[in-house]
Motif scaffolding. Structure first.
Motif, mmCIF file in Angstrom:
data_model
loop_
_atom_site.group_PDB
_atom_site.id
_atom_site.type_symbol
_atom_site.label_atom_id
_atom_site.label_comp_id
_atom_site.label_asym_id
_atom_site.label_seq_id
_atom_site.Cartn_x
_atom_site.Cartn_y
_atom_site.Cartn_z
ATOM 1 N N ALA A 247 0.847 -1.192 0.000
ATOM 2 C CA ALA A 247 0.000 0.000 0.000
ATOM 3 C C ALA A 247 0.885 1.246 0.000
ATOM 4 O O ALA A 247 2.082 1.181 0.305
ATOM 5 N N LYS A 248 0.279 2.360 -0.328
ATOM 6 C CA LYS A 248 1.017 3.630 -0.357
ATOM 7 C C LYS A 248 0.152 4.723 0.250
ATOM 8 O O LYS A 248 -1.032 4.817 -0.044
ATOM 9 N N ALA A 249 0.773 5.539 1.088
ATOM 10 C CA ALA A 249 0.047 6.616 1.766
ATOM 11 C C ALA A 249 0.068 7.892 0.929
ATOM 12 O O ALA A 249 1.089 8.250 0.338
ATOM 13 N N PHE A 250 -1.084 8.566 0.900
ATOM 14 C CA PHE A 250 -1.208 9.867 0.257
ATOM 15 C C PHE A 250 -1.798 10.852 1.262
ATOM 16 O O PHE A 250 -2.740 10.511 1.992
ATOM 17 N N SER A 251 -1.263 12.057 1.281
ATOM 18 C CA SER A 251 -1.924 13.105 2.052
ATOM 19 C C SER A 251 -3.183 13.510 1.291
ATOM 20 O O SER A 251 -3.338 13.192 0.098
ATOM 21 N N LYS A 252 -4.100 14.219 1.934
ATOM 22 C CA LYS A 252 -5.317 14.661 1.249
ATOM 23 C C LYS A 252 -4.975 15.547 0.052
ATOM 24 O O LYS A 252 -5.618 15.463 -0.999
ATOM 25 N N GLU A 253 -3.948 16.357 0.231
ATOM 26 C CA GLU A 253 -3.538 17.254 -0.850
ATOM 27 C C GLU A 253 -2.992 16.456 -2.039
ATOM 28 O O GLU A 253 -3.331 16.751 -3.198
ATOM 29 N N GLU A 254 -2.173 15.476 -1.761
ATOM 30 C CA GLU A 254 -1.636 14.633 -2.837
ATOM 31 C C GLU A 254 -2.750 13.856 -3.525
ATOM 32 O O GLU A 254 -2.777 13.747 -4.752
ATOM 33 N N PHE A 255 -3.675 13.325 -2.744
ATOM 34 C CA PHE A 255 -4.777 12.545 -3.304
ATOM 35 C C PHE A 255 -5.671 13.409 -4.189
ATOM 36 O O PHE A 255 -6.147 12.958 -5.239
ATOM 37 N N SER A 256 -5.888 14.647 -3.789
ATOM 38 C CA SER A 256 -6.790 15.532 -4.543
ATOM 39 C C SER A 256 -6.296 15.809 -5.954
ATOM 40 O O SER A 256 -7.077 16.201 -6.829
ATOM 41 N N LYS A 257 -5.017 15.591 -6.206
ATOM 42 C CA LYS A 257 -4.440 15.850 -7.533
ATOM 43 C C LYS A 257 -4.533 14.643 -8.467
ATOM 44 O O LYS A 257 -4.198 14.746 -9.649
ATOM 45 N N LEU A 258 -4.999 13.487 -7.944
ATOM 46 C CA LEU A 258 -5.105 12.289 -8.765
ATOM 47 C C LEU A 258 -6.354 12.329 -9.638
ATOM 48 O O LEU A 258 -7.374 12.931 -9.284
ATOM 49 N N ASP A 259 -6.286 11.663 -10.800
ATOM 50 C CA ASP A 259 -7.449 11.567 -11.680
ATOM 51 C C ASP A 259 -8.589 10.855 -10.959
ATOM 52 O O ASP A 259 -8.387 9.789 -10.372
ATOM 53 N N SER A 284 -10.125 5.844 2.602
ATOM 54 C CA SER A 284 -9.938 6.971 3.509
ATOM 55 C C SER A 284 -9.454 6.473 4.869
ATOM 56 O O SER A 284 -9.774 5.359 5.288
ATOM 57 N N THR A 285 -8.669 7.288 5.547
ATOM 58 C CA THR A 285 -8.147 6.942 6.867
ATOM 59 C C THR A 285 -8.374 8.121 7.809
ATOM 60 O O THR A 285 -8.988 9.122 7.427
ATOM 61 N N GLY A 286 -7.874 7.998 9.016
ATOM 62 C CA GLY A 286 -8.010 9.098 9.960
ATOM 63 C C GLY A 286 -7.288 10.349 9.508
ATOM 64 O O GLY A 286 -7.644 11.465 9.889
ATOM 65 N N GLU A 287 -6.272 10.169 8.695
ATOM 66 C CA GLU A 287 -5.522 11.294 8.133
ATOM 67 C C GLU A 287 -4.898 10.852 6.822
ATOM 68 O O GLU A 287 -3.995 10.029 6.800
ATOM 69 N N GLY A 288 -5.416 11.357 5.706
ATOM 70 C CA GLY A 288 -4.909 10.976 4.401
ATOM 71 C C GLY A 288 -5.652 9.790 3.818
ATOM 72 O O GLY A 288 -6.668 9.327 4.346
ATOM 73 N N VAL A 289 -5.125 9.299 2.708
ATOM 74 C CA VAL A 289 -5.776 8.225 1.941
ATOM 75 C C VAL A 289 -4.752 7.142 1.646
ATOM 76 O O VAL A 289 -3.590 7.435 1.353
ATOM 77 N N LEU A 290 -5.183 5.882 1.721
ATOM 78 C CA LEU A 290 -4.283 4.749 1.478
ATOM 79 C C LEU A 290 -4.605 4.099 0.136
ATOM 80 O O LEU A 290 -5.738 3.677 -0.102
ATOM 81 N N GLN A 291 -3.620 4.021 -0.726
ATOM 82 C CA GLN A 291 -3.741 3.327 -2.010
ATOM 83 C C GLN A 291 -3.419 1.850 -1.793
ATOM 84 O O GLN A 291 -2.362 1.514 -1.259
ATOM 85 N N ILE A 292 -4.339 0.984 -2.204
ATOM 86 C CA ILE A 292 -4.135 -0.459 -2.053
ATOM 87 C C ILE A 292 -3.586 -1.014 -3.361
ATOM 88 O O ILE A 292 -4.221 -0.910 -4.411
ATOM 89 N N LEU A 293 -2.416 -1.626 -3.287
ATOM 90 C CA LEU A 293 -1.718 -2.083 -4.483
ATOM 91 C C LEU A 293 -1.633 -3.597 -4.600
ATOM 92 O O LEU A 293 -1.562 -4.131 -5.703
ATOM 93 N N GLU A 294 -1.582 -4.289 -3.461
ATOM 94 C CA GLU A 294 -1.489 -5.748 -3.475
ATOM 95 C C GLU A 294 -2.244 -6.293 -2.271
ATOM 96 O O GLU A 294 -2.131 -5.762 -1.164
ATOM 97 N N LEU A 295 -3.026 -7.370 -2.488
ATOM 98 C CA LEU A 295 -3.912 -7.843 -1.431
ATOM 99 C C LEU A 295 -4.245 -9.309 -1.607
ATOM 100 O O LEU A 295 -3.857 -9.943 -2.596
#
Length: 321
Positions: A247-259, A284-295
């Motif tokens: 997984a990869k962590a994104f801040s809200k600001e970083e996430f807002s720039k994604l398509d 969504s998390t308590g702070e920022g957003v988590l991208q799930i890449l492998e599961l």
């Protein structure tokens, strides 16, 4: 040097191999008793015992190394030094006093940080940028002895507990071979640990892998890496366990720039799937957003998120708990 080597798991094998390769005389290998393993439940030798058998070394497997008959047998070996790496039993002062150069331990942290059983996992869980190996002169405490020599390495952004385990395992093997002749010549100055800077870490439990979506995305990403390969970071999706392997962590600001991010409100409750693409999804998390890449969904193989989404319908608004 004449060495008694004490170790049990995979981590302990490369140091033994390296010491043999360097020409040291291994007068005995001490390891834990064989334990039942796998579906057959048959007693299986430890990795260190398998290595010792390969090299035709004397093997001791005491249930308790403190027992009087074991101590007497160790004394008869007339070793110069005892080298310990993840042995699994605490040595009594009587055992520590047997060899003329004492007992040294290969510890997978930069002491006094992370004394205890799980230093490799803990440095990742805490988001450390560096770690390393310490060769320590053992005393009766838990990883409290004087520091003889250390070696530091960076923790890479994609390191897991598994990859870091391998790096430190081989680093420890190289470092003990470097240290032994210096110990024999008296070239290493023991440095007392600063107890005020000490941190402790216990054993890792399966329960520690449970994801709390109210934590920050960054903290959860550390959990994913630190619990890989065991026990894994996990959550629940529609009543089934879902293991998160990458997984990869994104801040809200970083996430807002994604398509596609504009369709998200930005106020989703922690654990809510806020964006699904063809190749991944975001939670969504308590702070920022988590991208799930492998599961890995219960009963299924481990796979990347793109393959998972081909066979499983996941929508924004679905929740993980």
């Amino acid at each position: 040097m004449k060495i008694v080597y004490m170790g049990t798991p995979d981590f302990s094998v490369p140091p033994l191999e390296k010491m043999i390769e360097a020409g040291h005389e291994i007068v005995a290998v001490v390891t834990q008793p064989d334990k039942p393993k796998g579906r057959s439940d048959q007693p299986m030798p430890s990795p260190v015992k398998e290595c010792a058998l390969k090299h035709d070394l004397k093997i001791l497997q005491p249930g308790k190394i403190r027992e009087a008959e074991v101590v007497e047998e160790l004394k008869k070996l007339d070793a110069d030094i005892f080298v310990v790496a993840a042995f699994g039993q605490i040595l009594s002062q009587e055992v520590l006093d047997i060899p003329r150069f004492g007992c040294v331990n290969i510890h997978a942290s930069l002491l006094p940080k992370y004394r205890g059983a799980a230093p490799i996992q803990m440095c990742i869980l805490n988001g450390d940028k560096t770690t390393g190996v310490t060769i320590m002169q053992m005393n009766a405490g838990m990883d409290t002895g004087d520091i003889l020599i250390t070696k530091e390495i960076p923790i890479e952004e994609d390191d897991t507990a598994g990859t870091l385990f391998d790096k430190l395992m081989y680093l420890g093997a190289d470092l003990i071979v470097e240290a032994l002749p210096k110990i024999e010549k008296g070239e290493l100055t023991p440095t007392p640990q600063n107890d005020s800077e000490a941190t402790k870490c216990g054993k890792i439990s399966k329960e520690m892998g449970c994801i709390n979506w109210s934590d920050s995305a960054e903290k959860i990403s550390y959990l994913v890496r630190g619990m890989n390969p065991w026990p894994s970071a996990y959550t629940n999706l529609n009543g089934k366990m879902l293991k998160v392997w990458k997984a990869k962590a994104f801040s809200k600001e970083e996430f807002s720039k994604l398509d596609g991010a504009k369709q998200c409100s930005g106020n989703e409750k922690p654990g809510t799937v806020c964006l699904v693409t063809k190749k991944d999804f975001y939670v969504s998390t308590g702070e920022g957003v988590l991208q799930i890449l492998e599961l890995q969904l219960a009963g299924k193989k481990r796979m990347d998120a793109a393959a998972f989404l081909l066979g499983y319908t996941l929508n924004a608004g679905d929740t993980l708990s």
